[in-house]
Design an enzyme around this catalytic site. Structure first.
Site, PDB file in Angstrom:
ATOM      1  N   ARG A  50       0.847  -1.191   0.000  1.00 11.76           N
ATOM      2  CA  ARG A  50       0.000   0.000   0.000  1.00 11.76           C
ATOM      3  C   ARG A  50       0.886   1.246   0.000  1.00 11.76           C
ATOM      4  O   ARG A  50       1.422   1.636   1.043  1.00 11.76           O
ATOM      5  CB  ARG A  50      -0.910  -0.003   1.232  1.00 11.76           C
ATOM      6  CG  ARG A  50      -1.905  -1.148   1.265  1.00 11.76           C
ATOM      7  CD  ARG A  50      -2.688  -1.138   2.570  1.00 11.76           C
ATOM      8  NE  ARG A  50      -3.675  -2.197   2.619  1.00 11.76           N
ATOM      9  CZ  ARG A  50      -4.449  -2.443   3.673  1.00 11.76           C
ATOM     10  NH1 ARG A  50      -4.322  -1.690   4.761  1.00 11.76           N
ATOM     11  NH2 ARG A  50      -5.322  -3.429   3.653  1.00 11.76           N
ATOM     12  N   ASP A  52       1.878   5.208  -0.128  1.00  9.77           N
ATOM     13  CA  ASP A  52       1.293   6.402   0.466  1.00  9.77           C
ATOM     14  C   ASP A  52       0.967   7.451  -0.586  1.00  9.77           C
ATOM     15  O   ASP A  52       1.345   7.327  -1.765  1.00  9.77           O
ATOM     16  CB  ASP A  52       2.264   7.010   1.490  1.00  9.77           C
ATOM     17  CG  ASP A  52       2.417   6.154   2.733  1.00  9.77           C
ATOM     18  OD1 ASP A  52       1.501   5.377   3.033  1.00  9.77           O
ATOM     19  OD2 ASP A  52       3.468   6.266   3.399  1.00  9.77           O
ATOM     20  N   ARG A 202      11.440   6.279   3.372  1.00 12.59           N
ATOM     21  CA  ARG A 202      11.563   7.740   3.423  1.00 12.59           C
ATOM     22  C   ARG A 202      12.323   8.187   4.668  1.00 12.59           C
ATOM     23  O   ARG A 202      13.021   9.205   4.643  1.00 12.59           O
ATOM     24  CB  ARG A 202      10.185   8.373   3.354  1.00 12.59           C
ATOM     25  CG  ARG A 202       9.523   8.231   1.980  1.00 12.59           C
ATOM     26  CD  ARG A 202       8.055   8.608   2.017  1.00 12.59           C
ATOM     27  NE  ARG A 202       7.874   9.955   2.522  1.00 12.59           N
ATOM     28  CZ  ARG A 202       6.708  10.433   2.972  1.00 12.59           C
ATOM     29  NH1 ARG A 202       5.643   9.646   2.997  1.00 12.59           N
ATOM     30  NH2 ARG A 202       6.626  11.671   3.399  1.00 12.59           N
TER      31      ARG A 202
END
Length: 264
Positions: A50, A52, A202
């Site tokens: 999934r 973002d 990230r």
């Protein structure tokens, strides 16, 4: 009901992410709406990961169950027709076994992150890279990255809203390459693991950027990892440079398809 695997590419900017959300545009919602144009009724597809809001995919994989035993090529083309003009493309479709699952059958995920180093605003790559105005020390960043490879408790690099059962993961690869891109010099981060925590990539890249500027020493990454404390993490970088670049399976459902899978 025949089950099909879908090899999906998308530009993440217009979407709130992969996962379907009420009254907000999502990649899952776009594909399910296209499926409903082919076979009326509700559809619920499952993906390998999934992504973002703002994150892109070159090689997302999902599966769907359909009433009709479609020709794989005709299915991909029909979906692409109904997905227009959204920036989502079905690059290939493949018939798979009924117990095959895009998420649970996967053995690894691969991500690529693009970091552009130039002062002038990006034009052609706007929204596709994270841009910083100065050159970074790639060698120092590689030294810092070496502390992250292997099996660790990644609590420091895990979002506070992460729903994974455990922060312990094994990072198989974190490679940093210097690339002379169209828009200027880039650093490209290639990451590979069976699975990732929410915001893990990230968090890695944002922390390593601090090493590249000289604000952190490479050993500070080791210390941050050992702290097992989210407060010890460097800044979380923005999403637009991140791409889901590949998903590995014991038997590649697209092996006979003319699809290049970056990061493989």
């Amino acid at each position: 009901m025949p089950r099909f695997a879908l090899h999906i590419e998308y530009h993440g900017a217009p979407f709130v992410g992969w996962q379907r959300q009420t009254d907000q545009p999502s990649v899952q919602g776009a594909i399910e709406a296209a499926l409903a144009r082919l076979e009326p009724g509700p559809h619920n597809i499952a993906a390998a990961g999934r992504t973002d809001a703002g994150v892109h995919a070159i090689a997302q994989v999902a599966h769907c169950d359909l009433a009709k035993d479609w020709d794989s090529f005709r299915l991909s083309q029909a979906l692409n027709y109904h997905l227009k003009p959204q920036p989502v493309a079905i690059r290939a479709a493949a018939r798979v076994d009924d117990d095959w699952h895009a998420r649970f059958s996967a053995r690894e995920r691969r991500y690529v992150f693009r970091l552009l180093m130039r002062r002038a605003p990006a034009t052609h790559d706007a929204g596709l890279v994270w841009q910083v105005p100065q050159q970074l020390d790639a060698d120092a960043m590689r030294q810092g990255a070496a502390h992250l490879i292997g099996k660790h408790d990644f609590t420091t690099f895990r979002s506070t809203i992460c729903q994974a059962a455990s922060p312990v993961k094994t990072l198989d690869e974190l490679r940093i390459e210097e690339v002379d891109g169209w828009s200027g010099p880039e650093l490209r981060f290639f990451l590979r693991a069976r699975s990732f925590l929410h915001n893990q990539v990230r968090s890695f890249v944002g922390t390593l950027e601090r090493v590249g500027t000289g604000s952190w020493a490479p050993e500070d990454v080791r210390d941050a990892l050992a702290a097992r404390d989210r407060a010890a993490c460097g800044p979380v970088c923005p999403p637009q440079g991140l791409y889901l670049a590949g998903v590995g399976y014991p038997d590649d459902p697209f092996a006979d398809q003319p699809v290049k899978r970056p990061g493989s």
